[in-house]
Design a protein around this motif. Structure first.
Motif, PDB file in Angstrom:
ATOM      1  N   ASP A  65      37.713  58.857  35.694  1.00  0.00           N
ATOM      2  CA  ASP A  65      37.137  58.721  34.602  1.00  0.00           C
ATOM      3  C   ASP A  65      36.630  57.300  34.287  1.00  0.00           C
ATOM      4  O   ASP A  65      37.518  56.691  33.855  1.00  0.00           O
ATOM      5  CB  ASP A  65      37.637  59.552  33.407  1.00  0.00           C
ATOM      6  N   GLY A  66      35.358  56.852  34.469  1.00  0.00           N
ATOM      7  CA  GLY A  66      35.041  55.404  34.006  1.00  0.00           C
ATOM      8  C   GLY A  66      35.079  54.607  35.147  1.00  0.00           C
ATOM      9  O   GLY A  66      34.557  53.591  35.154  1.00  0.00           O
ATOM     10  N   GLY A  67      35.665  54.910  36.238  1.00  0.00           N
ATOM     11  CA  GLY A  67      35.770  54.083  37.318  1.00  0.00           C
ATOM     12  C   GLY A  67      36.576  52.704  37.345  1.00  0.00           C
ATOM     13  O   GLY A  67      36.347  51.656  38.340  1.00  0.00           O
ATOM     14  N   LYS A  68      37.370  52.316  36.356  1.00  0.00           N
ATOM     15  CA  LYS A  68      38.021  51.084  36.179  1.00  0.00           C
ATOM     16  C   LYS A  68      39.031  51.045  36.860  1.00  0.00           C
ATOM     17  O   LYS A  68      39.546  52.201  37.341  1.00  0.00           O
ATOM     18  CB  LYS A  68      38.579  51.081  34.489  1.00  0.00           C
ATOM     19  N   VAL A  69      39.400  49.726  37.363  1.00  0.00           N
ATOM     20  CA  VAL A  69      40.514  49.802  38.304  1.00  0.00           C
ATOM     21  C   VAL A  69      41.781  48.859  37.635  1.00  0.00           C
ATOM     22  O   VAL A  69      41.356  47.784  37.120  1.00  0.00           O
ATOM     23  CB  VAL A  69      40.307  48.895  39.434  1.00  0.00           C
ATOM     24  N   ARG A  70      42.874  49.469  37.446  1.00  0.00           N
ATOM     25  CA  ARG A  70      43.962  48.641  36.788  1.00  0.00           C
ATOM     26  C   ARG A  70      44.650  47.921  37.551  1.00  0.00           C
ATOM     27  O   ARG A  70      44.931  48.360  38.799  1.00  0.00           O
ATOM     28  CB  ARG A  70      44.762  49.555  36.078  1.00  0.00           C
ATOM     29  N   LEU A  71      45.052  46.674  37.334  1.00  0.00           N
ATOM     30  CA  LEU A  71      45.977  45.928  38.193  1.00  0.00           C
ATOM     31  C   LEU A  71      47.556  45.597  37.197  1.00  0.00           C
ATOM     32  O   LEU A  71      47.415  45.288  36.395  1.00  0.00           O
ATOM     33  CB  LEU A  71      45.586  44.372  38.349  1.00  0.00           C
ATOM     34  N   TYR A  72      48.495  46.080  38.122  1.00  0.00           N
ATOM     35  CA  TYR A  72      49.583  45.966  37.642  1.00  0.00           C
ATOM     36  C   TYR A  72      50.559  44.939  38.541  1.00  0.00           C
ATOM     37  O   TYR A  72      50.746  45.368  39.774  1.00  0.00           O
ATOM     38  CB  TYR A  72      50.585  47.232  37.600  1.00  0.00           C
ATOM     39  N   ARG A  73      50.602  43.829  38.268  1.00  0.00           N
ATOM     40  CA  ARG A  73      51.577  42.654  39.036  1.00  0.00           C
ATOM     41  C   ARG A  73      52.776  43.005  39.167  1.00  0.00           C
ATOM     42  O   ARG A  73      53.609  43.511  38.135  1.00  0.00           O
ATOM     43  CB  ARG A  73      51.229  41.326  38.535  1.00  0.00           C
ATOM     44  N   ASN A  74      53.404  42.825  40.036  1.00  0.00           N
ATOM     45  CA  ASN A  74      54.725  42.909  40.692  1.00  0.00           C
ATOM     46  C   ASN A  74      55.413  41.758  40.362  1.00  0.00           C
ATOM     47  O   ASN A  74      55.207  40.760  40.794  1.00  0.00           O
ATOM     48  CB  ASN A  74      55.034  43.149  42.190  1.00  0.00           C
ATOM     49  N   THR A  75      56.367  41.893  39.352  1.00  0.00           N
ATOM     50  CA  THR A  75      57.078  41.046  38.710  1.00  0.00           C
ATOM     51  C   THR A  75      58.729  40.907  39.136  1.00  0.00           C
ATOM     52  O   THR A  75      59.451  40.017  38.849  1.00  0.00           O
ATOM     53  CB  THR A  75      57.260  40.915  37.095  1.00  0.00           C
ATOM     54  N   GLY A  76      58.892  41.840  40.019  1.00  0.00           N
ATOM     55  CA  GLY A  76      60.243  41.957  40.476  1.00  0.00           C
ATOM     56  C   GLY A  76      60.655  41.297  41.703  1.00  0.00           C
ATOM     57  O   GLY A  76      59.977  40.534  41.877  1.00  0.00           O
ATOM     58  N   ALA A  77      61.779  41.902  42.329  1.00  0.00           N
ATOM     59  CA  ALA A  77      62.066  41.029  43.561  1.00  0.00           C
ATOM     60  C   ALA A  77      61.907  41.982  44.866  1.00  0.00           C
ATOM     61  O   ALA A  77      61.582  43.229  44.577  1.00  0.00           O
ATOM     62  CB  ALA A  77      63.777  41.091  43.483  1.00  0.00           C
ATOM     63  N   PRO A  78      62.058  41.446  46.183  1.00  0.00           N
ATOM     64  CA  PRO A  78      61.734  42.157  47.163  1.00  0.00           C
ATOM     65  C   PRO A  78      62.742  43.418  47.421  1.00  0.00           C
ATOM     66  O   PRO A  78      63.910  43.312  46.863  1.00  0.00           O
ATOM     67  CB  PRO A  78      61.934  41.247  48.335  1.00  0.00           C
ATOM     68  N   GLY A  79      61.918  44.589  47.347  1.00  0.00           N
ATOM     69  CA  GLY A  79      62.917  45.831  47.537  1.00  0.00           C
ATOM     70  C   GLY A  79      62.998  46.343  45.928  1.00  0.00           C
ATOM     71  O   GLY A  79      63.573  47.438  46.101  1.00  0.00           O
ATOM     72  N   LYS A  80      62.877  45.683  45.001  1.00  0.00           N
ATOM     73  CA  LYS A  80      63.190  46.217  43.622  1.00  0.00           C
ATOM     74  C   LYS A  80      61.703  45.708  42.901  1.00  0.00           C
ATOM     75  O   LYS A  80      61.784  44.936  41.932  1.00  0.00           O
ATOM     76  CB  LYS A  80      64.193  45.518  42.943  1.00  0.00           C
ATOM     77  N   PRO A  81      60.592  46.580  42.971  1.00  0.00           N
ATOM     78  CA  PRO A  81      59.338  46.190  42.172  1.00  0.00           C
ATOM     79  C   PRO A  81      59.563  46.343  40.934  1.00  0.00           C
ATOM     80  O   PRO A  81      60.391  47.378  40.357  1.00  0.00           O
ATOM     81  CB  PRO A  81      58.438  46.990  42.981  1.00  0.00           C
ATOM     82  N   ALA A  82      59.116  45.526  39.827  1.00  0.00           N
ATOM     83  CA  ALA A  82      58.942  45.560  38.790  1.00  0.00           C
ATOM     84  C   ALA A  82      57.456  45.415  38.194  1.00  0.00           C
ATOM     85  O   ALA A  82      56.804  44.377  38.749  1.00  0.00           O
ATOM     86  CB  ALA A  82      59.893  44.969  37.850  1.00  0.00           C
ATOM     87  N   PHE A  83      56.927  46.188  37.198  1.00  0.00           N
ATOM     88  CA  PHE A  83      55.462  46.097  36.982  1.00  0.00           C
ATOM     89  C   PHE A  83      55.530  46.037  35.563  1.00  0.00           C
ATOM     90  O   PHE A  83      56.133  46.610  34.635  1.00  0.00           O
ATOM     91  CB  PHE A  83      54.615  47.435  37.431  1.00  0.00           C
ATOM     92  N   GLY A  84      54.486  44.880  34.833  1.00  0.00           N
ATOM     93  CA  GLY A  84      54.282  44.630  33.810  1.00  0.00           C
ATOM     94  C   GLY A  84      53.115  45.229  33.217  1.00  0.00           C
ATOM     95  O   GLY A  84      52.876  46.283  33.715  1.00  0.00           O
ATOM     96  N   GLU A  85      52.597  45.121  32.003  1.00  0.00           N
ATOM     97  CA  GLU A  85      51.590  45.317  31.366  1.00  0.00           C
ATOM     98  C   GLU A  85      50.386  45.357  32.553  1.00  0.00           C
ATOM     99  O   GLU A  85      50.268  44.565  33.115  1.00  0.00           O
ATOM    100  CB  GLU A  85      51.042  44.858  30.138  1.00  0.00           C
ATOM    101  N   HIS A  86      49.398  46.587  32.427  1.00  0.00           N
ATOM    102  CA  HIS A  86      48.211  46.100  33.341  1.00  0.00           C
ATOM    103  C   HIS A  86      47.174  45.283  32.760  1.00  0.00           C
ATOM    104  O   HIS A  86      47.212  45.267  31.295  1.00  0.00           O
ATOM    105  CB  HIS A  86      47.474  47.741  33.395  1.00  0.00           C
ATOM    106  N   GLU A  87      46.162  45.088  33.595  1.00  0.00           N
ATOM    107  CA  GLU A  87      45.075  44.337  33.264  1.00  0.00           C
ATOM    108  C   GLU A  87      43.964  45.190  34.025  1.00  0.00           C
ATOM    109  O   GLU A  87      44.331  45.535  35.026  1.00  0.00           O
ATOM    110  CB  GLU A  87      44.988  42.720  33.333  1.00  0.00           C
TER     111      GLU A  87
END
Length: 100
Positions: A65-87
């Motif tokens: 709906d709306g066609g927007k694309v969210r980006l969640y940057r990985n702030t974690g370590a290799p093999g242990k991803p962590a994602f912050g707020e989206h932009e």
């Protein structure tokens, strides 16, 4: 979401009766341990790629709906991803994916 599962160190146990080519479902979380909110008005289309060149896979989630694309940057370590707020993914303008 299968690409996201490849990022997880310990995927959950397989539920009984799950087809062998499907991975068990998981909730992907972002800042504060909250599940990613991809809005309920349409289907999400996730993809994983290292968009900022830091060697860690980031998460892209397209909205039906709306066609927007969210980006969640990985702030974690290799093999242990962590994602912050989206932009929202932007070039010169906010990017959208046309329907159809």
């Amino acid at each position: 979401m299968l690409l996201v599962l490849a990022l997880l160190a310990d995927p959950p146990a397989r539920p009984p009766g799950l087809a062998p080519d499907l991975a068990p479902p998981v909730h992907v979380t972002a800042a504060g341990g909250k599940p990613l909110d991809v809005e309920r008005s349409g289907h999400a289309a996730p993809a994983v790629a290292d968009l900022d060149g830091d060697g860690k896979p980031d998460l892209l989630v397209g909205q039906y709906d709306g066609g927007k694309v969210r980006l969640y940057r990985n702030t974690g370590a290799p093999g242990k991803p962590a994602f912050g707020e989206h932009e929202y993914l932007k070039g010169r303008y906010e990017l959208t994916v046309p329907a159809g």
